[in-house]
Design an enzyme around this catalytic site. Structure first.
Site, PDB file in Angstrom:
ATOM      1  N   ASP A  93       0.851  -1.197   0.000  1.00 58.33           N
ATOM      2  CA  ASP A  93       0.000   0.000   0.000  1.00 58.33           C
ATOM      3  C   ASP A  93       0.887   1.248   0.000  1.00 58.33           C
ATOM      4  OD1 ASP A  93      -2.048   1.802   0.280  1.00 58.33           O
ATOM      5  OD2 ASP A  93      -3.036   0.743   1.922  1.00 58.33           O
ATOM      6  N   HIS A 122      -9.918  -1.147  -7.346  1.00 58.73           N
ATOM      7  CA  HIS A 122      -9.543   0.061  -6.599  1.00 58.73           C
ATOM      8  C   HIS A 122      -8.521   0.914  -7.358  1.00 58.73           C
ATOM      9  CE1 HIS A 122      -9.122   2.402  -2.891  1.00 58.73           C
ATOM     10  NE2 HIS A 122      -7.802   2.278  -2.990  1.00 58.73           N
TER      11      HIS A 122
HETATM   12  C1  HEM Z   1      -8.980   0.459   3.766  1.00 55.65           C
HETATM   13  C2  HEM Z   1      -9.091   1.229   2.700  1.00 55.65           C
HETATM   14  C3  HEM Z   1      -8.102   1.216   1.580  1.00 55.65           C
HETATM   15  C4  HEM Z   1      -7.211   0.253   1.212  1.00 55.65           C
HETATM   16  C5  HEM Z   1      -6.978  -1.101   1.861  1.00 55.65           C
HETATM   17  C6  HEM Z   1      -6.498   0.734   0.071  1.00 55.65           C
HETATM   18  C7  HEM Z   1      -5.517   0.031  -0.599  1.00 55.65           C
HETATM   19  C8  HEM Z   1      -4.864   0.465  -1.731  1.00 55.65           C
HETATM   20  C9  HEM Z   1      -3.918  -0.300  -2.480  1.00 55.65           C
HETATM   21  C10 HEM Z   1      -3.450  -1.697  -2.117  1.00 55.65           C
HETATM   22  C11 HEM Z   1      -3.508   0.437  -3.521  1.00 55.65           C
HETATM   23  C12 HEM Z   1      -2.537   0.016  -4.618  1.00 55.65           C
HETATM   24  C13 HEM Z   1      -1.116   0.284  -4.279  1.00 55.65           C
HETATM   25  C14 HEM Z   1      -0.774   1.736  -4.201  1.00 55.65           C
HETATM   26  O1  HEM Z   1      -0.636   2.413  -5.213  1.00 55.65           O
HETATM   27  O2  HEM Z   1      -0.680   2.205  -3.063  1.00 55.65           O
HETATM   28  C15 HEM Z   1      -4.179   1.708  -3.422  1.00 55.65           C
HETATM   29  C16 HEM Z   1      -4.009   2.774  -4.278  1.00 55.65           C
HETATM   30  C17 HEM Z   1      -4.618   3.975  -4.130  1.00 55.65           C
HETATM   31  N1  HEM Z   1      -5.614   4.296  -3.240  1.00 55.65           N
HETATM   32 FE1  HEM Z   1      -6.333   3.117  -1.810  1.00 55.65          FE
HETATM   33  N2  HEM Z   1      -6.953   1.983  -0.237  1.00 55.65           N
HETATM   34  C18 HEM Z   1      -7.936   2.311   0.649  1.00 55.65           C
HETATM   35  C19 HEM Z   1      -8.668   3.480   0.693  1.00 55.65           C
HETATM   36  C20 HEM Z   1      -8.481   4.532  -0.155  1.00 55.65           C
HETATM   37  C21 HEM Z   1      -9.221   5.763  -0.097  1.00 55.65           C
HETATM   38  C22 HEM Z   1     -10.330   6.094   0.904  1.00 55.65           C
HETATM   39  C23 HEM Z   1      -8.716   6.561  -1.077  1.00 55.65           C
HETATM   40  C24 HEM Z   1      -9.115   7.963  -1.461  1.00 55.65           C
HETATM   41  C25 HEM Z   1     -10.331   8.446  -1.428  1.00 55.65           C
HETATM   42  C26 HEM Z   1      -7.676   5.822  -1.752  1.00 55.65           C
HETATM   43  C27 HEM Z   1      -6.908   6.311  -2.776  1.00 55.65           C
HETATM   44  C28 HEM Z   1      -5.937   5.605  -3.429  1.00 55.65           C
HETATM   45  C29 HEM Z   1      -5.107   6.169  -4.472  1.00 55.65           C
HETATM   46  C30 HEM Z   1      -5.131   7.610  -4.976  1.00 55.65           C
HETATM   47  C31 HEM Z   1      -4.285   5.148  -4.929  1.00 55.65           C
HETATM   48  C32 HEM Z   1      -3.219   5.234  -6.009  1.00 55.65           C
HETATM   49  C33 HEM Z   1      -3.833   5.146  -7.358  1.00 55.65           C
HETATM   50  C34 HEM Z   1      -2.773   5.284  -8.425  1.00 55.65           C
HETATM   51  O3  HEM Z   1      -2.218   6.365  -8.561  1.00 55.65           O
HETATM   52  O4  HEM Z   1      -2.502   4.288  -9.099  1.00 55.65           O
HETATM   53  N3  HEM Z   1      -7.568   4.604  -1.149  1.00 55.65           N
HETATM   54  N4  HEM Z   1      -5.018   1.689  -2.330  1.00 55.65           N
END
Ligand code: HEM
Length: 433
Positions: free
Chosen positions: A249, A341
């Site tokens: 993450d 996601h």
């Molecule tokens: C428990 C809740 C969440 C989990 C487990 C989670 C997990 C992840 C994972 C595994 C990734 C892919 C790896 C990475 O690029 O970091 C990711 C990407 C991302 N997440 Fe989440 N996330 C959560 C909540 C959120 C929320 C609430 C937001 C915003 C409203 C968010 C925004 C993003 C963004 C902006 C990316 C990167 C996208 C990119 O540029 O490729 N996430 N998240």
């Protein structure tokens, strides 16, 4: 917009403030002195000693001694930004929200000014591992641990201080989302302290001392503790950490020091008092881990759109390969599903918007129904939450495959002003202009 990086003094604090605790104002040797004398900060101390060498051998060539050493050293303030935003996230977090003690707007403003001054001075001392006498002895004998103290202001603080006209448009309330299950006992707050340190006792001691500085001016509203991989245990202290669902993450996050980071994170334009600052969204997101663990590995990977072990996008490659959102599997399905996601959060589908995610895992035992109350304490710094967090969360709430496995239980939004001016305090430009 690129932000200037100008040196600043470590939060000017020529004389310890009279703190009302009755404790002597003279300083005793701080942790830095202790550690320096013991050789812990230099090569050959504990960091570079036998324990470190053993871990080094076991962990393989990606481990760097320098990164481990840095994780235990003091953070040196030196830019127009508050510390605690661009640095590698230390392993432990105490996030504490406060409410100002009720009073007339003028009295509240004076109280806010005094509190921000006290927190700025105390934070500077603590980060320099030079705690004043009133800081107690809790962290004596421990390395500085990359402690950072970051101060945030909620819109309600400005309202109470008679400064409603100065509330930035970026602090517009985060709307309620259909799937929110917010706990009224947590969330919001006039002020916030984000305290991060590699050692949990260092974080706890700093939180305690800063709490004493608030006496008579603000009361605690809610606290969230968090943790993430420690530098000591990680094969590579700078590798992307895993969250409690087991995913890497933080893979696709803007890199500090780049124009992309500056544009995504630092406040732009007005108000002037936020120059060098950023806006912080905090969301406590419970993971429904019992449900998550019931689905297959392939199912879990489709929810995110990345493989679990390597973090590579399901379109192929390695962790940092750009996702190919049009790639298809042999049976013609999208390799990265439409509701994955990383598709819904990728700048390609968010009008190019990015934010700097700096969240921590939390584990608070069981909730009222006996389910694990564990998850992600999501912290994200951004230029404008209206176009970043709120816009993205609006889509996620409606369509994210992850929604089935998470529950947002707390929400807060803070303006995080730039670093204190030399000899001054965080937020000074707001309160004295
Ligand atoms: C428990 C809740 C969440 C989990 C487990 C989670 C997990 C992840 C994972 C595994 C990734 C892919 C790896 C990475 O690029 O970091 C990711 C990407 C991302 N997440 Fe989440 N996330 C959560 C909540 C959120 C929320 C609430 C937001 C915003 C409203 C968010 C925004 C993003 C963004 C902006 C990316 C990167 C996208 C990119 O540029 O490729 N996430 N998240």
């Amino acid at each position: 917009m690129s932000s200037p990086s100008v040196p600043r003094s470590p939060a000017g604090h020529p004389s310890p403030e009279p703190d009302g605790t009755g404790e002597p104002s003279a300083r005793r040797p701080g942790r830095r002195a202790f550690l320096g004398g013991a050789g812990l900060l230099g090569a050959g101390g504990v960091v570079g000693g036998t324990a470190g060498v053993l871990v080094e051998r076991a962990a393989g060539p990606s481990t760097t001694q320098r990164d481990r050493t840095r994780a235990l050293a003091a953070v040196r303030p030196g830019t127009i930004h508050q510390p605690g935003i661009t640095e590698r996230s230390p392993a432990h977090l105490t996030f504490a929200a406060y409410d100002l003690v009720a009073g007339t707007p003028a009295a509240t403003r004076a109280s806010l000014r005094a509190l921000l001054g006290a927190w700025t001075r105390a934070g500077g001392d603590l980060m320099a591992a030079d705690p004043p006498a009133g800081a107690g002895q809790t962290a004596l004998g421990l390395a500085p641990s990359a402690l950072t103290v970051t101060i945030g202001l909620g819109a309600s603080a400005l309202r109470r201080a008679g400064l409603a006209a100065a509330i930035p448009a970026q602090l517009a309330p985060i709307p309620a989302f259909a799937h929110d299950q917010l706990d009224p006992a947590r969330g919001d707050g006039d002020l916030a302290l984000q305290i991060c340190a590699e050692d949990p006792i260092v974080a706890a001691a700093a939180a305690r001392y800063l709490h004493t500085r608030a006496a008579g001016r603000a009361t605690g509203r809610w606290v969230q503790h968090g943790f993430r991989a420690t530098a000591a245990a990680a094969a590579d202290p700078n590798a992307t950490p895993r969250n409690l669902m087991g995913q890497l993450d933080g893979t696709d996050d803007p890199t500090p020091g780049t124009a992309q980071f500056d544009y995504a994170v630092w406040a732009q334009g007005t108000p002037a008092w936020m120059t060098g600052g950023s806006y912080l969204v905090a969301r406590r997101i419970q993971m429904l881990l019992d449900r998550w663990d019931l689905i297959t590995l392939a199912g879990q990977e489709k929810v995110i759109g990345r493989t679990k072990v390597s973090g590579a996008p399901l379109s192929g490659g390695t962790e940092h390969t750009a996702p190919d959102f049009s790639a298809r599997t042999a049976d013609g399905a999208l390799a990265i599903p439409a509701n994955a996601h990383i598709r819904l959060t990728h700048p390609r589908f968010t009008d190019g918007v990015r934010m700097h995610r700096r969240g921590y895992s939390y584990d608070d035992g069981l909730d009222a129904t006996g389910q694990p109350d564990a998850g992600l304490f999501f912290l994200a710094y951004q230029t404008d939450p209206r176009t970043a967090f709120t816009a993205i969360q609006t889509t996620l709430d409606r369509a994210d495959a992850l929604s089935t496995f998470i529950r947002h239980t707390a929400s807060a939004l803070f303006a995080v002003p730039g670093a204190a001016p030399r000899g001054g305090y965080v937020g000074q430009q707001l309160l004295e202009s």
